[in-house]
Structure formats: structure tokens, C-alpha cells
Write an enzyme that holds these catalytic residues in place. Structure first.
Site, PDB file in Angstrom:
ATOM      1  N   THR A  70       0.904  -1.268   0.243  1.00  0.00           N
ATOM      2  CA  THR A  70      -0.103  -0.282   0.093  1.00  0.00           C
ATOM      3  C   THR A  70       0.763   1.322   0.083  1.00  0.00           C
ATOM      4  OG1 THR A  70      -1.472   1.205   1.530  1.00  0.00           O
ATOM      5  CG2 THR A  70      -0.240  -0.434   2.516  1.00  0.00           C
ATOM      6  N   ASP A  71       0.264   2.337  -0.504  1.00  0.00           N
ATOM      7  CA  ASP A  71       0.961   3.541  -0.497  1.00  0.00           C
ATOM      8  C   ASP A  71       1.137   4.275   1.047  1.00  0.00           C
ATOM      9  OD1 ASP A  71      -1.878   4.231   0.169  1.00  0.00           O
ATOM     10  OD2 ASP A  71      -1.725   5.908  -1.566  1.00  0.00           O
ATOM     11  N   GLU A  72       0.508   3.657   2.008  1.00  0.00           N
ATOM     12  CA  GLU A  72       0.145   4.114   3.174  1.00  0.00           C
ATOM     13  C   GLU A  72       1.772   3.888   4.008  1.00  0.00           C
ATOM     14  OE1 GLU A  72      -2.933   3.564   5.527  1.00  0.00           O
ATOM     15  OE2 GLU A  72      -4.422   3.129   3.903  1.00  0.00           O
ATOM     16  N   TYR A  79      -1.552  -0.411  11.224  1.00  0.00           N
ATOM     17  CA  TYR A  79      -1.920  -1.120   9.926  1.00  0.00           C
ATOM     18  C   TYR A  79      -0.659  -0.980   9.088  1.00  0.00           C
ATOM     19  CZ  TYR A  79      -3.259  -1.721   5.124  1.00  0.00           C
ATOM     20  OH  TYR A  79      -3.401  -1.774   3.644  1.00  0.00           O
ATOM     21  N   LYS A 125       2.300  -3.247   7.102  1.00  0.00           N
ATOM     22  CA  LYS A 125       2.801  -3.489   5.929  1.00  0.00           C
ATOM     23  C   LYS A 125       4.110  -3.410   5.380  1.00  0.00           C
ATOM     24  CE  LYS A 125      -0.233  -4.477   3.016  1.00  0.00           C
ATOM     25  NZ  LYS A 125      -0.718  -5.670   2.558  1.00  0.00           N
TER      26      LYS A 125
HETATM   27  P1  NAD Z   1     -10.055  -6.794   2.728  1.00  0.00           P
HETATM   28  O1  NAD Z   1      -9.994  -6.681   4.241  1.00  0.00           O
HETATM   29  O2  NAD Z   1     -11.428  -6.659   2.066  1.00  0.00           O
HETATM   30  O3  NAD Z   1      -9.856  -8.430   2.536  1.00  0.00           O
HETATM   31  C1  NAD Z   1      -8.799  -9.291   3.299  1.00  0.00           C
HETATM   32  C2  NAD Z   1      -8.915 -10.685   3.048  1.00  0.00           C
HETATM   33  O4  NAD Z   1      -7.814 -11.320   3.604  1.00  0.00           O
HETATM   34  C3  NAD Z   1     -10.178 -11.137   3.754  1.00  0.00           C
HETATM   35  O5  NAD Z   1     -10.950 -11.996   2.586  1.00  0.00           O
HETATM   36  C4  NAD Z   1      -9.752 -11.732   4.598  1.00  0.00           C
HETATM   37  O6  NAD Z   1     -10.656 -13.045   5.284  1.00  0.00           O
HETATM   38  C5  NAD Z   1      -8.353 -12.401   4.442  1.00  0.00           C
HETATM   39  N1  NAD Z   1      -7.569 -12.632   5.483  1.00  0.00           N
HETATM   40  C6  NAD Z   1      -7.294 -11.983   6.790  1.00  0.00           C
HETATM   41  N2  NAD Z   1      -6.400 -12.354   7.461  1.00  0.00           N
HETATM   42  C7  NAD Z   1      -6.103 -13.769   6.997  1.00  0.00           C
HETATM   43  C8  NAD Z   1      -5.117 -14.541   7.080  1.00  0.00           C
HETATM   44  N3  NAD Z   1      -4.230 -14.700   8.461  1.00  0.00           N
HETATM   45  N4  NAD Z   1      -5.083 -15.740   6.375  1.00  0.00           N
HETATM   46  C9  NAD Z   1      -5.887 -15.926   5.155  1.00  0.00           C
HETATM   47  N5  NAD Z   1      -6.747 -14.890   4.900  1.00  0.00           N
HETATM   48  C10 NAD Z   1      -6.864 -13.953   5.584  1.00  0.00           C
HETATM   49  O7  NAD Z   1      -8.872  -6.008   2.241  1.00  0.00           O
HETATM   50  P2  NAD Z   1      -8.669  -5.314   0.801  1.00  0.00           P
HETATM   51  O8  NAD Z   1      -9.086  -4.158   0.818  1.00  0.00           O
HETATM   52  O9  NAD Z   1      -9.080  -6.298  -0.294  1.00  0.00           O
HETATM   53  O10 NAD Z   1      -7.031  -5.408   0.696  1.00  0.00           O
HETATM   54  C11 NAD Z   1      -6.322  -6.443   0.051  1.00  0.00           C
HETATM   55  C12 NAD Z   1      -4.805  -6.289   0.225  1.00  0.00           C
HETATM   56  O11 NAD Z   1      -4.620  -5.145  -0.645  1.00  0.00           O
HETATM   57  C13 NAD Z   1      -4.242  -5.988   1.794  1.00  0.00           C
HETATM   58  O12 NAD Z   1      -3.190  -6.709   1.847  1.00  0.00           O
HETATM   59  C14 NAD Z   1      -4.224  -4.355   1.810  1.00  0.00           C
HETATM   60  O13 NAD Z   1      -3.090  -4.004   2.546  1.00  0.00           O
HETATM   61  C15 NAD Z   1      -3.934  -4.315   0.098  1.00  0.00           C
HETATM   62  N6  NAD Z   1      -4.277  -2.588  -0.118  1.00  0.00           N
HETATM   63  C16 NAD Z   1      -5.545  -2.465   0.011  1.00  0.00           C
HETATM   64  C17 NAD Z   1      -5.813  -1.290  -0.730  1.00  0.00           C
HETATM   65  C18 NAD Z   1      -7.264  -0.838  -0.495  1.00  0.00           C
HETATM   66  O14 NAD Z   1      -7.752   0.504  -0.742  1.00  0.00           O
HETATM   67  N7  NAD Z   1      -8.428  -1.527   0.180  1.00  0.00           N
HETATM   68  C19 NAD Z   1      -4.894  -0.334  -1.258  1.00  0.00           C
HETATM   69  C20 NAD Z   1      -3.754  -0.703  -1.458  1.00  0.00           C
HETATM   70  C21 NAD Z   1      -3.242  -2.022  -0.898  1.00  0.00           C
HETATM   71  P1  TYD Z   2     -10.315   4.643   4.780  1.00  0.00           P
HETATM   72  O1  TYD Z   2     -11.233   4.198   3.566  1.00  0.00           O
HETATM   73  O2  TYD Z   2     -10.297   4.094   5.976  1.00  0.00           O
HETATM   74  O3  TYD Z   2      -8.875   4.271   4.004  1.00  0.00           O
HETATM   75  P2  TYD Z   2      -7.157   4.897   4.572  1.00  0.00           P
HETATM   76  O4  TYD Z   2      -7.499   5.530   5.846  1.00  0.00           O
HETATM   77  O5  TYD Z   2      -6.557   3.638   4.336  1.00  0.00           O
HETATM   78  O6  TYD Z   2      -6.866   5.966   3.625  1.00  0.00           O
HETATM   79  O7  TYD Z   2     -10.265   6.226   4.958  1.00  0.00           O
HETATM   80  C1  TYD Z   2     -10.181   7.128   3.775  1.00  0.00           C
HETATM   81  C2  TYD Z   2     -10.168   8.710   4.324  1.00  0.00           C
HETATM   82  O8  TYD Z   2     -11.508   8.840   4.562  1.00  0.00           O
HETATM   83  C3  TYD Z   2      -9.303   8.806   5.357  1.00  0.00           C
HETATM   84  O9  TYD Z   2      -8.711  10.097   5.120  1.00  0.00           O
HETATM   85  C4  TYD Z   2     -10.193   8.616   6.351  1.00  0.00           C
HETATM   86  C5  TYD Z   2     -11.345   9.167   6.172  1.00  0.00           C
HETATM   87  N1  TYD Z   2     -12.536   8.368   6.723  1.00  0.00           N
HETATM   88  C6  TYD Z   2     -13.771   9.664   7.249  1.00  0.00           C
HETATM   89  O10 TYD Z   2     -13.407  10.488   7.166  1.00  0.00           O
HETATM   90  N2  TYD Z   2     -14.587   8.810   7.857  1.00  0.00           N
HETATM   91  C7  TYD Z   2     -14.912   7.533   8.197  1.00  0.00           C
HETATM   92  O11 TYD Z   2     -15.868   7.087   8.465  1.00  0.00           O
HETATM   93  C8  TYD Z   2     -13.953   6.694   7.447  1.00  0.00           C
HETATM   94  C9  TYD Z   2     -13.981   5.327   7.541  1.00  0.00           C
HETATM   95  C10 TYD Z   2     -12.694   7.351   6.904  1.00  0.00           C
END
Ligand code: NAD
Ligand code: TYD
Length: 334
Positions: free
Chosen positions: A124-126, A148, A152
């Protein structure tokens, strides 16, 4: 290609599984997922009948299970499995360290033992932390702010160490904030859409001026596909679409598209350690691998809003379960 996908029952993983099954008629996918609160087999209902798809319930941190699975000779592992929500990591960091760091290490060990030719770590960019001006490149230092993002970042460093020390063909991708169908409604966009549909207040943290760079989930999936096919081992690739906006501007757009009043916006106490701005320079993946986003932000957001309008059963079931307790914990105290 024979792929082992972890975390494929979550938001991005399930979109990736569906995308690959449709795009590559000769590829096979095994999906290893623990089915935490965020994992949902309903996300994959339309692909579960495919003979090229198989689901295994299990934890990436389970050494025996991972060892047994990897005996089946996969061409690549794509590690999506993670605890993924910043607010939950602030409530309790432990599962983040267990899955995101220790779980990744178990997969890396398996990749080493069985000579896996490609290991994509979906990061992630985070991990870079916040930036006031300009954009992070792959060479920027890591400054994670939340448990988190720290977990990562730790996993990224482990992956790079396994590449250097053991020659594992690891590639790390660092993508910006995703949105699209099947995103769990704890994340900002689906939370705002579903609360607005139900005429409930939309909690905006702090002054609402934090900036995120949004990307449609299928553009992320396409970037992962490009990385899998053409990425160089040991490299990091930033993935961003250049749609930076404040949370407040985003909510205004969502409310307008749903024809809901701005009075639904409710400013709440800020998230501790809240990163002010994320911004990625993604020129490396664009020039080296020929990837670029193809979905317009406005069209993809409208598509996503419609998806939540047409799939109420999916999110209403989630919101009425354990999620309600979580919501109370995070929001009612703010
Ligand atoms: P999500 O929370 O929707 O899904 C995570 C999945 O992982 C779930 O199906 C969960 O059951 C499974 N999981 C959790 N712990 C596990 C374990 N110990 N063993 C096997 N499975 C397990 O997450 P997402 O938003 O789909 O993100 C997926 C990946 O992408 C993550 O690694 C996250 O860090 C990365 N990512 C997410 C975003 C975003 O905006 N959502 C952006 C950049 C990177
Ligand atoms: P989020 O979807 O949790 O992603 P991330 O924190 O990983 O960027 O949040 C996106 C942005 O929205 C972040 O700046 C936090 C803000 N946010 C709110 O203002 N209210 C909310 O209820 C949530 C979940 C996030």
C-alpha cells in the site's frame, strides 16, 4: 499459469479472482482465505462453479497448511491476505502483526522451499506515510503512521530481505486507495454511500481536508496482472491513478450523485495519527510495464454507487451483523 491467491474472499482479492478467470481461460486459481470478518464467499458466487477455481479455508500463518498446499507446484503466489483497516488497527494491533507480518513470512518460507517463481506482495501507499507536497517514488523512505501501515511496511522489508538473501522472486506493489464493488462498508466510500442511502449521518474525520488518491479496483487488478507477467524480481512498483481529492470533496460528489442533502455530513473527532495526504508517482509501472489506468474516476464512482444501490442485501446483511458492534465502538465515542 497456476496461481495461489491469498485473501481472495476480500474486496480486492475477489475482484482480482473474477478478473483473472474472465481474462485468462487457461489460468487456474486456488484461493486461500481465513474468512475473517472481511472475507465473504458471497463475493465470489459467480466464479465458484468454474473448474479453474478452488477455495481453501485457512490461515496464511498456518505453516503446515501452507507447506501442504505448496506441494501442488504453483507458478506464482499473490498475497492479498491482510488485516486492512486503519481504524481497527488503532483499536487492536495484534492481528495486524500476526497476519500482515508473520503470515507473510510463512508464505515467503514456503516460496523458498518450493522454488516459487513469482511472489507478488500486495502492499500500500500508506507505508510511505503522509506527504505535504509532491509525490512518493519507490525510493522514498518508509514512514508508516498507523499499526496497519507499520505492519505492511514490515512485510515489505521482509519480502525485500527474502529476495536479497534467498533470491526469492518477490515483487512489491504499492497501490493507493481502491474503490469499487464488494468493498466492506467500514471503508470510507462504501460507508458514505450506504449511510447516505439509509439517510444516516456520514462521519467525516477532523476537518475533512485529508487527501487520498483514488483508483478503481479493476485498474489495480490490471496493474497486478501486468506485474505478474512483466514485473522484475526484487522491484517495487507504485500504482496510482492520479485522482487526488479531499474527503469532503468526495462526500459532496457522492451526496450529489445520490440526490441526498449535505446535512448528512457529520464532522467527528479526528483519527489518531491521521495521514494528511497520500500521493504517488507511478511513472515506473507506466513506463516499464506499459500499465496505465483506463477507468475514468467519475464513471467508476457512478458505477460503484449503482452497485451498492442494486446490491443492498449484500451490505445490509454485513451492517446488521457483528459490524454494528464495531461501528458503535469506533463512532459513538467520537
Ligand atoms: P479486505 O480486508 O477486504 O480483505 C482481506 C482478506 O484477507 C479477507 O478475505 C480476509 O478473510 C483475508 N484474511 C485476513 N487474514 C487472513 C489470514 N491470516 N489468512 C488468510 N486470509 C486472511 O482487504 P482489501 O481491501 O481487499 O485489501 C487486500 C490487500 O490489498 C491487503 O493486503 C491491503 O493491505 C492491500 N491494499 C488495499 C488497498 C485498499 O484501498 N483497500 C490499497 C492498497 C493495498
Ligand atoms: P479509509 O477508507 O479508512 O482508508 P485509509 O485510511 O486507508 O486511507 O479512509 C479514507 C479517508 O477517509 C481517510 O482520510 C479517513 C477518512 N474517513 C472518514 O473521514 N470517515 C470515516 O468514517 C472513514 C472510515 C474514513
Amino acid at each position: 499459469m497456476k496461481l495461489l491467491i491469498t485473501g481472495g474472499a476480500g474486496f480486492i482479492g475477489s475482484n482480482f479472482v473474477r478478473y483473472i478467470i474472465q481474462q485468462h481461460p487457461d489460468w487456474e486459481i486456488t484461493n486461500l482465505d481465513k474468512l475473517t470478518y472481511a472475507g465473504n464467499l458471497e463475493n465470489l458466487k459467480d466464479v465458484e462453479q468454474s473448474l479453474r477455481y478452488r477455495f481453501i479455508k485457512g490461515d496464511i500463518g498456518d505453516r503446515e497448511l501452507v507447506d501442504q498446499l505448496l506441494q501442488q507446484k504453483f507458478d506464482a503466489i499473490i498475497n492479498f491476505a491482510a488485516e486492512s483497516h486503519v481504524d481497527r488497527s488503532i483499536l487492536d494491533a495484534s492481528p495486524f502483526l500476526e497476519t500482515n507480518i508473520c503470515g507473510t513470512q510463512v508464505l515467503l518460507e514456503g516460496a523458498k522451499k518450493y522454488g516459487i517463481k513469482r511472489f507478488i506482495q500486495v502492499s500500500t501507499d500508506e507505508v510511505y506515510g503522509s506527504i505535504e507536497l509532491g509525490s512518493f517514488t519507490e525510493l522514498s523512505p518508509l514512514h508508516p503512521s498507523s499499526p496497519y501501515s507499520a505492519s505492511k511496511a514490515a512485510a515489505d522489508l521482509l519480502c525485500l530481505a527474502y529476495h536479497k538473501t534467498y533470491g526469492i522472486a518477490v515483487i512489491i506493489t504499492r497501490c493507493s486507495n481502491n474503490f469499487g464493488p464488494y468493498q466492506f462498508p467500514e471503508k470510507f466510500i462504501p460507508l458514505a454511500i450506504t449511510n447516505a442511502i439509509e439517510d444516516k449521518p456520514i462521519p467525516v474525520y477532523g476537518d475533512g481536508l485529508n487527501v487520498r488518491d483514488w483508483i478503481f479496483v479493476l485498474d489495480h487488478c490490471r496493474a497486478l496482472e501486468a506485474t505478474l507477467e512483466k514485473g522484475r524480481a526484487g522491484e517495487v512498483y507504485n500504482i496510482g491513478a492520479g485522482n487526488e481529492m479531499t474527503n469532503l470533496a468526495l462526500v459532496h460528489t457522492l451526496l450529489k450523485s445520490l440526490d441526498k442533502p449535505e446535512s448528512l455530513i457529520q464532522f467527528v473527532t479526528d483519527r489518531p495519527g491521521h495521514d494528511r495526504r497520500y500521493s504517488l508517482d507511478s511513472s515506473k509501472i507506466r513506463t516499464e510495464l506499459g500499465w496505465k489506468p483506463i477507468y475514468s474516476f467519475n464513471d467508476a464512482l457512478a458505477f460503484t454507487v449503482n452497485w451498492y444501490l442494486s446490491n443492498r442485501h449484500w451490505w445490509q446483511r454485513i451492517k446488521s451483523g457483528d459490524y454494528a458492534k464495531y461501528y458503535e465502538q469506533v463512532y459513538l465515542k467520537r
